[in-house]
Structure formats: C-alpha cells, structure tokens
Scaffold this motif. Structure first.
Motif, PDB file in Angstrom:
ATOM      1  N   GLN A 157       3.298  13.576  -6.259  1.00 54.63           N
ATOM      2  CA  GLN A 157       2.180  13.169  -7.109  1.00 54.63           C
ATOM      3  C   GLN A 157       2.641  12.841  -8.525  1.00 54.63           C
ATOM      4  O   GLN A 157       2.240  11.826  -9.107  1.00 54.63           O
ATOM      5  CB  GLN A 157       1.123  14.272  -7.127  1.00 54.63           C
ATOM      6  N   ASP A 158       3.502  13.671  -9.087  1.00 50.23           N
ATOM      7  CA  ASP A 158       4.017  13.383 -10.431  1.00 50.23           C
ATOM      8  C   ASP A 158       4.882  12.126 -10.432  1.00 50.23           C
ATOM      9  O   ASP A 158       4.868  11.346 -11.389  1.00 50.23           O
ATOM     10  CB  ASP A 158       4.827  14.574 -10.952  1.00 50.23           C
ATOM     11  N   GLU A 159       5.636  11.937  -9.369  1.00 53.98           N
ATOM     12  CA  GLU A 159       6.458  10.730  -9.257  1.00 53.98           C
ATOM     13  C   GLU A 159       5.582   9.492  -9.261  1.00 53.98           C
ATOM     14  O   GLU A 159       5.891   8.490  -9.923  1.00 53.98           O
ATOM     15  CB  GLU A 159       7.296  10.784  -7.969  1.00 53.98           C
ATOM     16  N   CYS A 160       4.488   9.550  -8.535  1.00 56.22           N
ATOM     17  CA  CYS A 160       3.551   8.421  -8.494  1.00 56.22           C
ATOM     18  C   CYS A 160       2.910   8.207  -9.853  1.00 56.22           C
ATOM     19  O   CYS A 160       2.801   7.072 -10.334  1.00 56.22           O
ATOM     20  CB  CYS A 160       2.493   8.663  -7.427  1.00 56.22           C
ATOM     21  N   ALA A 161       2.481   9.292 -10.489  1.00 56.75           N
ATOM     22  CA  ALA A 161       1.826   9.182 -11.792  1.00 56.75           C
ATOM     23  C   ALA A 161       2.738   8.518 -12.821  1.00 56.75           C
ATOM     24  O   ALA A 161       2.312   7.653 -13.598  1.00 56.75           O
ATOM     25  CB  ALA A 161       1.397  10.567 -12.268  1.00 56.75           C
ATOM     26  N   ASN A 162       4.012   8.903 -12.825  1.00 55.14           N
ATOM     27  CA  ASN A 162       4.965   8.315 -13.772  1.00 55.14           C
ATOM     28  C   ASN A 162       5.181   6.827 -13.509  1.00 55.14           C
ATOM     29  O   ASN A 162       5.563   6.091 -14.421  1.00 55.14           O
ATOM     30  CB  ASN A 162       6.300   9.050 -13.695  1.00 55.14           C
ATOM     31  N   TYR A 163       4.937   6.400 -12.276  1.00 52.30           N
ATOM     32  CA  TYR A 163       5.203   5.013 -11.887  1.00 52.30           C
ATOM     33  C   TYR A 163       3.994   4.109 -12.118  1.00 52.30           C
ATOM     34  O   TYR A 163       4.158   2.918 -12.412  1.00 52.30           O
ATOM     35  CB  TYR A 163       5.618   4.973 -10.421  1.00 52.30           C
ATOM     36  N   VAL A 164       2.768   4.640 -12.029  1.00 50.52           N
ATOM     37  CA  VAL A 164       1.597   3.761 -11.981  1.00 50.52           C
ATOM     38  C   VAL A 164       0.696   3.835 -13.219  1.00 50.52           C
ATOM     39  O   VAL A 164      -0.010   2.876 -13.514  1.00 50.52           O
ATOM     40  CB  VAL A 164       0.743   4.049 -10.723  1.00 50.52           C
ATOM     41  N   TYR A 165       0.675   4.968 -13.949  1.00 51.44           N
ATOM     42  CA  TYR A 165      -0.216   5.058 -15.102  1.00 51.44           C
ATOM     43  C   TYR A 165       0.260   4.155 -16.234  1.00 51.44           C
ATOM     44  O   TYR A 165       1.455   4.074 -16.517  1.00 51.44           O
ATOM     45  CB  TYR A 165      -0.318   6.502 -15.586  1.00 51.44           C
ATOM     46  N   PHE A 215       0.765   0.767  -7.884  1.00 51.08           N
ATOM     47  CA  PHE A 215       0.156   1.829  -7.078  1.00 51.08           C
ATOM     48  C   PHE A 215       0.275   1.497  -5.591  1.00 51.08           C
ATOM     49  O   PHE A 215       0.675   2.346  -4.776  1.00 51.08           O
ATOM     50  CB  PHE A 215      -1.308   1.995  -7.473  1.00 51.08           C
ATOM     51  N   ILE A 216      -0.061   0.257  -5.225  1.00 51.23           N
ATOM     52  CA  ILE A 216       0.034  -0.161  -3.821  1.00 51.23           C
ATOM     53  C   ILE A 216       1.487  -0.181  -3.360  1.00 51.23           C
ATOM     54  O   ILE A 216       1.814   0.260  -2.259  1.00 51.23           O
ATOM     55  CB  ILE A 216      -0.614  -1.537  -3.634  1.00 51.23           C
ATOM     56  N   GLN A 217       2.378  -0.669  -4.209  1.00 52.43           N
ATOM     57  CA  GLN A 217       3.800  -0.704  -3.850  1.00 52.43           C
ATOM     58  C   GLN A 217       4.337   0.704  -3.596  1.00 52.43           C
ATOM     59  O   GLN A 217       5.090   0.920  -2.644  1.00 52.43           O
ATOM     60  CB  GLN A 217       4.605  -1.389  -4.953  1.00 52.43           C
ATOM     61  N   PHE A 218       3.952   1.647  -4.431  1.00 52.46           N
ATOM     62  CA  PHE A 218       4.394   3.031  -4.245  1.00 52.46           C
ATOM     63  C   PHE A 218       3.923   3.547  -2.886  1.00 52.46           C
ATOM     64  O   PHE A 218       4.691   4.189  -2.158  1.00 52.46           O
ATOM     65  CB  PHE A 218       3.850   3.914  -5.367  1.00 52.46           C
ATOM     66  N   GLY A 219       2.678   3.294  -2.551  1.00 52.30           N
ATOM     67  CA  GLY A 219       2.150   3.754  -1.267  1.00 52.30           C
ATOM     68  C   GLY A 219       2.861   3.134  -0.085  1.00 52.30           C
ATOM     69  O   GLY A 219       3.133   3.808   0.916  1.00 52.30           O
ATOM     70  N   ILE A 220       3.188   1.837  -0.191  1.00 51.77           N
ATOM     71  CA  ILE A 220       3.886   1.157   0.897  1.00 51.77           C
ATOM     72  C   ILE A 220       5.308   1.687   1.047  1.00 51.77           C
ATOM     73  O   ILE A 220       5.780   1.988   2.149  1.00 51.77           O
ATOM     74  CB  ILE A 220       3.912  -0.368   0.655  1.00 51.77           C
ATOM     75  N   ILE A 221       6.022   1.822  -0.073  1.00 50.53           N
ATOM     76  CA  ILE A 221       7.417   2.273  -0.031  1.00 50.53           C
ATOM     77  C   ILE A 221       7.520   3.682   0.536  1.00 50.53           C
ATOM     78  O   ILE A 221       8.409   3.986   1.332  1.00 50.53           O
ATOM     79  CB  ILE A 221       8.040   2.203  -1.442  1.00 50.53           C
ATOM     80  N   LYS A 222       6.603   4.552   0.153  1.00 49.30           N
ATOM     81  CA  LYS A 222       6.617   5.940   0.614  1.00 49.30           C
ATOM     82  C   LYS A 222       5.979   6.110   1.994  1.00 49.30           C
ATOM     83  O   LYS A 222       6.019   7.209   2.560  1.00 49.30           O
ATOM     84  CB  LYS A 222       5.890   6.837  -0.386  1.00 49.30           C
ATOM     85  N   GLY A 223       5.416   5.040   2.535  1.00 54.48           N
ATOM     86  CA  GLY A 223       4.801   5.137   3.857  1.00 54.48           C
ATOM     87  C   GLY A 223       3.447   5.817   3.849  1.00 54.48           C
ATOM     88  O   GLY A 223       2.979   6.274   4.896  1.00 54.48           O
ATOM     89  N   ARG A 247     -12.447  -2.551   3.637  1.00 54.10           N
ATOM     90  CA  ARG A 247     -12.629  -3.110   2.302  1.00 54.10           C
ATOM     91  C   ARG A 247     -11.325  -3.650   1.747  1.00 54.10           C
ATOM     92  O   ARG A 247     -10.235  -3.117   2.018  1.00 54.10           O
ATOM     93  CB  ARG A 247     -13.225  -2.069   1.346  1.00 54.10           C
ATOM     94  N   THR A 248     -11.436  -4.711   0.978  1.00 48.52           N
ATOM     95  CA  THR A 248     -10.278  -5.292   0.300  1.00 48.52           C
ATOM     96  C   THR A 248      -9.975  -4.493  -0.964  1.00 48.52           C
ATOM     97  O   THR A 248     -10.760  -3.628  -1.377  1.00 48.52           O
ATOM     98  CB  THR A 248     -10.547  -6.758  -0.077  1.00 48.52           C
ATOM     99  N   VAL A 249      -8.862  -4.823  -1.604  1.00 51.60           N
ATOM    100  CA  VAL A 249      -8.516  -4.146  -2.854  1.00 51.60           C
ATOM    101  C   VAL A 249      -9.578  -4.426  -3.920  1.00 51.60           C
ATOM    102  O   VAL A 249      -9.956  -3.533  -4.690  1.00 51.60           O
ATOM    103  CB  VAL A 249      -7.126  -4.602  -3.343  1.00 51.60           C
ATOM    104  N   LYS A 250     -10.077  -5.653  -3.934  1.00 51.99           N
ATOM    105  CA  LYS A 250     -11.121  -5.999  -4.903  1.00 51.99           C
ATOM    106  C   LYS A 250     -12.369  -5.145  -4.683  1.00 51.99           C
ATOM    107  O   LYS A 250     -12.968  -4.624  -5.648  1.00 51.99           O
ATOM    108  CB  LYS A 250     -11.452  -7.482  -4.767  1.00 51.99           C
ATOM    109  N   GLU A 251     -12.778  -4.997  -3.445  1.00 51.98           N
ATOM    110  CA  GLU A 251     -13.946  -4.173  -3.125  1.00 51.98           C
ATOM    111  C   GLU A 251     -13.671  -2.698  -3.419  1.00 51.98           C
ATOM    112  O   GLU A 251     -14.572  -1.964  -3.843  1.00 51.98           O
ATOM    113  CB  GLU A 251     -14.334  -4.367  -1.661  1.00 51.98           C
TER     114      GLU A 251
END
Length: 406
Positions: free
Chosen positions: A273-281, A328-336, A303-307
């Motif tokens: 979670q901290d790793e993600c926060a440092n990357y996306v905020y 944020f999306i890239q982090f989720g994809i890379i980490k699975g 729903r799409t990202v826009k929705e």
C-alpha cells in the motif's frame, strides 16, 4: 548455486575414483571431515565415468533421491602412453535439482575442453602426482576457486600456468520475449541514463529516449524517426533482458477489474500500500491508504475508467485531484491486482461463415478483417491511426456488427 564440484578419473586398478572435491567430503569421505555427503558416489560411479559411447558429450544425472543433479562432460583421450591406451576423466558440478542447469552447461563443457588441452599439452592431469612444479596451481586449488568465484561473482578468471588461464562466466537464461505489437506501451524498469554510453547502438538510444510509459510502440517509432520494424526489434531486445515491461494503452474508455491478488493489497503484504501511495499520489496532503483499497475494489467489468471516476466524484472523492490515474492503473496491472477487459469487434455473419467452412466475411470493406473477434480495439485503432469513435462509425456499416468484452 553450486553445491559441490569434483574431479574424477578412471584408474586401471581401482576403477572410478574421486581425486579432488570441493567442499571437502561432499562426494566421498575424507579423513578428519565429519560432513554428510551429497549423494552415494558408489551408486553413481558408472555414470560419472561411463562407457565410451557416452564420453566426450554433456551428461546430466539425477541421484536416486532426486535432490541433486550432476552435470558432467566425461572425456576419453586415446593414446598408447596411457594404461589401457586411454585416459578417462570428468569434472562434475553438483546442483540442487530445482536449479536451472542451462547456464552451467557451458561451464562444464569449458572445463572439459580446457583440461583436455592441458592434458594433451603437458599431461597436466595424469602426471599430477609426479609433478613438482611450483609454477602451476594444483587441481584441488583450482576447483575450490572455481566453485567460490562462480557462486559469489558468476564468473572466474584463474591463471593455471604461464600458458593457460581458465575464463568462465555464468550467463542468465532468459526466455525468448513475446512479440512486440504496435499498440503496446513500454515502461522502463531501470534508469537507462545511468548505464547508456557512446558505445550503444544509435537506433537503441533513439528508441530509449522516447520510452515514457505513455507512448505506444507506433508513436515511439514516429517520434524517434525509426522504422516501426526496427523499433520493435530494439524493444524486444530490451524485453529479453527484463529492462522494460509491456502494458496496454491507457484510455479513459478502458475497463479494468480486480483479480484475486487484490487481497494481498488489502492485507498490505510486503508494504504494497505504501509502495502504491508513493507511486500514484500527486497533489495535496497524502490520503490514508484506505482510499487506495477503495479505488481498486470499486473497479468492475460493468464500468469504464471514466464512469469509475464519475462514481467516486459523485461520492465526494475527486480522484483526479489526488491520484495519477494512469500510474494507478499501471501499478495494478504490473502487480497483478487488476486485469484489462478487452473489447473486440465481431460479426454474426463471420460466425456463420465458420460453420460453412469459410474464413472471411464477404465484402470489400477493409474493416471486415477485424470482425472475427480476435482483434482488440487497441489493435484496430493503432493500425488504422483512427480514434475509437471513427472506428465504430466505420464498423457500423456492417448491420450485424457487435462488440464483445473479455
């Protein structure tokens, strides 16, 4: 990691014998060494120095308990000066059965070829007990240094005497990278600026300068003024060495959904979670990690990202004010943690053609080749250099056109 290395030879009166080993006592018992052996050498002796049909080739053997794998290259040198007119030896490496043996095959072959040449030149192996030369290393010292250097540094360079040096290096075994597509987006996993120098390929340097995690391969080729085919080759080379990752195009019309691995994120395994926060905020005060968990779990196939952004904005959480959505999306994809739901164009007429044994939909429209349900909208928009709205406008000329998500 090398568990043991040993030198064995065939003696006319004693049979196969381990002459030197490292570490001491790992293969056969030695005086004053109280250490368990890796395997029972007596049961494996006939494979260490095998019949001549198996000599002068790479050999792999697993010991009966299937804990260790023995890599060797038995050598038979025929000459009348030897007893029985032949000299047989083998330098073997012992690995755990779970270790990839591929990088070590070249090492074993090099040991066999090097010591064969040294034996032919000056009987380095067969006359070891009778040599008083202080100008060359002993075999025992050599195999000890080889094991330690390969385990610690993945390479060794050992002078043996004035004429011979043992040079070996372990090269990692990389899988052949998947094909690079025009609609893929490369993301670097290292700082190329710290390792690039004037000796690098000019095309490679031009391509690397355009990698920013946003541009797709086609755009990189255009901006770098490099042919698309050469750009793909350069990126595939970087993929081979795990220098980049390939992701899909990020668009606000994309659809993403969480995977079961999102539970690891919710449990904050390995400080994710901290790793993600440092990357996306990006702006303002740093929000509690709860909001990141909320964002990931609210992604859905409906729903799409826009929705998805509108949903949170209506709930009083303006995501774009605090989070770089693309990262944020890239982090989720890379980490699975999430996966992309792709859109495909399909025509029922094409499905009917499959039943009749045809492979194409009748007609002259260039878009009809994309109606087989195997071409994502990323591919269609990239290859035709058109926005999705324009693509849909052309596809609607087919009365039975439909979009499927998977």
């Amino acid at each position: 990691m090398i568990q043991g290395i040993f030198f064995a030879r065939f003696l006319s009166e004693q049979g196969t014998k381990v002459v030197h080993q490292s570490p001491p006592g790992c293969i056969v018992a030695e005086p004053d060494v109280d250490k368990p052996r890796l395997f029972d050498f007596e049961t494996m002796a006939e494979y260490i120095i095998p019949r001549q049909a198996f000599c002068n080739r790479f050999v792999t053997i697993c010991e009966p308990e299937n804990k260790y794998r023995i890599l060797g290259h038995p050598v038979c040198i025929k000459d009348e000066k030897y007893a029985r007119n032949e000299f047989m030896f083998n330098f073997c490496i012992v690995l755990g059965v779970e270790v990839d043996k591929t990088p070590y095959e070249a090492v074993v072959r090099r040991l066999a070829s090097t010591f064969t040449e040294m034996e032919v030149q000056n009987e380095y192996l067969s006359q070891e007990d009778y040599s008083n030369s202080q100008e060359r290393r002993s075999i025992a010292a050599l195999i000890e240094i080889i094991k330690e250097d390969l385990n610690n540094y993945n390479e060794c360079m050992i002078p043996v005497d004035d004429a011979n040096t043992i040079n070996m290096k372990l090269f990692p075994n990389h899988r052949h990278p998947p094909p690079v597509k025009s609609w893929h987006v490369p993301i670097s996993t290292m700082k190329f600026s710290e390792i690039m120098d004037d000796t690098w390929d000019l095309t490679m340097k031009k391509v690397i300068k355009q990698i920013d995690g946003i541009k797709d391969v086609r755009r990189i080729a255009h901006d770098a003024d490099v042919a698309l085919g050469l750009t793909k080759i350069a990126l595939q080379h970087l993929l081979y060495y795990d220098s980049i990752l390939m992701l899909d195009l990020f668009l606000f019309g994309n659809i993403y959904a969480p995977t079961p691995e999102v539970n690891d994120f919710l449990a904050d395994r390995d400080g994710m979670q901290d790793e993600c926060a440092n990357y996306v905020y990006i702006n303002g005060p740093r929000l509690p990690n709860f909001y990141l968990c909320r964002l990931f779990t609210s992604l859905a196939t409906s729903r799409t990202v826009k929705e998805w952004l509108k949903l949170h904005n209506d709930q009083g959480f303006p995501v774009l004010n605090f989070v770089d959505v693309r990262r944020f999306i890239q982090f989720g994809i890379i980490k699975g943690l999430i996966y992309r739901v792709q859109k495909y164009a399909v025509s029922p007429a094409y499905i009917s053609s499959l039943v009749s044994g045809q492979t194409r939909v009748a007609g002259d429209n260039i878009m009809q080749k994309y109606l087989d349900g195997c071409h994502s909208f990323d591919q269609i928009t990239t290859e035709n250099n058109l926005a999705e709205a324009k693509i849909r406008e052309q596809l609607r000329k087919f009365p039975d056109f439909d979009t499927i998500y998977r």
